[in-house]
Design an enzyme around this catalytic site. Structure first.
Site, short mmCIF file in Angstrom:
data_model
loop_
_atom_site.label_atom_id
_atom_site.label_comp_id
_atom_site.label_asym_id
_atom_site.label_seq_id
_atom_site.Cartn_x
_atom_site.Cartn_y
_atom_site.Cartn_z
N TYR A 123 0.83 -1.21 0.00
CA TYR A 123 0.00 0.00 0.00
C TYR A 123 0.87 1.26 0.00
CZ TYR A 123 -4.37 -2.51 1.23
OH TYR A 123 -5.48 -3.30 1.25
N LYS A 151 5.48 -14.52 2.07
CA LYS A 151 5.45 -15.32 0.84
C LYS A 151 6.87 -15.26 0.31
CE LYS A 151 3.49 -17.71 -2.39
NZ LYS A 151 2.90 -19.06 -2.17
N ASP A 209 -0.39 -18.49 1.68
CA ASP A 209 -1.41 -19.38 1.09
C ASP A 209 -1.72 -20.53 2.06
OD1 ASP A 209 1.23 -20.17 0.65
OD2 ASP A 209 0.85 -21.06 -1.31
N ASP A 244 -4.52 -7.77 5.23
CA ASP A 244 -5.84 -7.28 4.82
C ASP A 244 -6.72 -8.47 4.46
OD1 ASP A 244 -7.95 -5.67 3.83
OD2 ASP A 244 -7.14 -5.84 1.80
N ASP A 304 -10.01 -10.39 6.79
CA ASP A 304 -11.39 -10.65 6.35
C ASP A 304 -11.76 -12.10 6.59
OD1 ASP A 304 -11.84 -8.06 5.46
OD2 ASP A 304 -12.75 -8.70 3.57
#
Ligand code: IPM
Ligand code: MG
Length: 350
Positions: free
Chosen positions: A136, A187, A220, A244, A248
């Site tokens: 971001y 990752k 993942d 982020d 959720d």
């Protein structure tokens, strides 16, 4: 009497409904407590304001906000303004301008709420999201716009200081929790620069926290772990975008996006921190009076804790849990209560 200055920015959609509910509950708490009072000023910066004035935050707006003890934020995003404009017009300038680098997102299955997972009772997590850079950062651009040769770059920026401070924050929190367990989510197999830096700095910081047990999971694989072995997790730390997404998932697994709170913290307190429900403006249900105010109440409890009113924050969470346990639920939780019914029930419980 302890007095705190709160800047309320209800913003768009259901943001106005849940912030009104949150302020109602906060006032009842302050009356009950008699030791503190909130002085609330409303800021009308939202997407209608943008369409009228050409900006969300007016000149000098951040300097005004800086004088507050905390910011109580609803949501930003409207169907008639592109999302990247509203986000970069209001929420990100506050998060980045006030160096609110630690985004804290607890997820827990509250009493009376059912997780979609059978093993959902094991969910008691805190997602720590890096909130000032990473994916971001806003770095990048578009070249040859509109032509067939068009190129867009979106550059993630990871700084040693930015990564070290979020890891340290996560370790500090993990150390204070009973489980003392911290999962590093990256990752770093595919993203071989920034994410490898994340891993390296994590283990440097870890040396200062020998009592915290750690594990490293790729993002993942983390989604499967959250679904299949929720009880194995406690605190998790991840980059801006990864966290982020995971937050959720965490919210949905703990019952509904309608209960999930967030704190955007400037831990050094050089700037005010910002507290918001994570659900967003939800225009599909805006104006219907059925928005779930629980995320905002939980957010308000985090705000109270941050400004130093821990006891009132705990009392608020207890009232919230009393109400969720009685199954006074809005439609997102399968009930038929309105925002108003849930809000009065929480006020009564206080
Ligand atoms: C969140 C939201 C925002 C984000 C959106 C509205 C841009 O999803 O707070 O998680 O991605 O930061
Ligand atoms: Mg999100």
């Amino acid at each position: 009497m302890r007095v705190y200055k709160i800047a309320a920015i209800p913003g768009d959609g259901i943001g106005t409904e849940v912030i009104a509910a949150g302020l109602e509950v906060l006032n009842v708490l302050a009356d009950r407590d008699r030791g503190f009072r909130l002085e609330v000023e409303h800021f009308p910066w939202n997407s209608d304001y943008y369409l009228e004035h050409g900006h969300y935050i007016p000149a000098g707006g951040l300097a005004r906000l800086k004088t507050f003890d905390a910011i109580f934020f609803g949501a930003v995003g409207a169907p008639n303004v592109p999302d990247h404009l509203s986000l970069w017009g209001l929420r990100l300038p506050i998060c980045q301008g006030f160096d609110q680098y630690a985004n804290v997102r607890p997820a827990r299955v509250l009493p009376g709420i059912t997780s979609p997972l059978t093993g959902g009772a094991g969910i008691d997590w805190v997602v720590i999201r890096e909130n000032s850079e990473g994916e971001y950062s806003g770095s990048g651009g578009r070249v040859h716009q509109g032509l067939p040769e068009e190129v867009a770059t979106e550059t993630s920026v990871f700084t040693r200081n930015g990564v070290a401070r979020i890891h340290r924050f996560a370790f500090e929190l993990a150390q204070k929790r009973p489980r003392k367990h911290l999962t590093l989510v990256t990752k770093s197999n595919a993203q071989r620069h920034g994410m490898v830096l994340w891993d390296e700095i994590f283990y440097e910081v870890a040396r200062d926290y020998p009592e915290v047990e750690t594990q490293r999971i790729l993002v993942d694989a983390m989604t499967t772990l959250m679904v299949l072995k929720p009880a194995s997790l406690d605190v998790m730390v991840a980059s801006n975008l990864h966290a982020d997404i995971l937050s959720d998932l965490a919210a949905a697994l703990s019952g509904s996006l309608g209960i999930a709170p967030t704190a955007n913290l400037n831990p050094e307190r050089r700037f005010p921190s910002m507290f918001e429900p994570i659900h967003g403006s939800a225009f599909d249900i805006a104006g219907k009076g059925i928005a779930n105010p629980i995320a905002t109440f939980w957010t308000a409890a985090m705000m109270l804790e941050h400004i130093g009113e821990k006891e009132a924050g705990a009392r608020l969470m207890k009232a919230v849990e009393t109400v969720t346990a009685k199954k006074i639920h809005t439609p997102d939780l399968g009930g038929d209560a309105t925002t108003e019914i849930v809000t009065s029930a929480v006020c009564d419980a206080i």
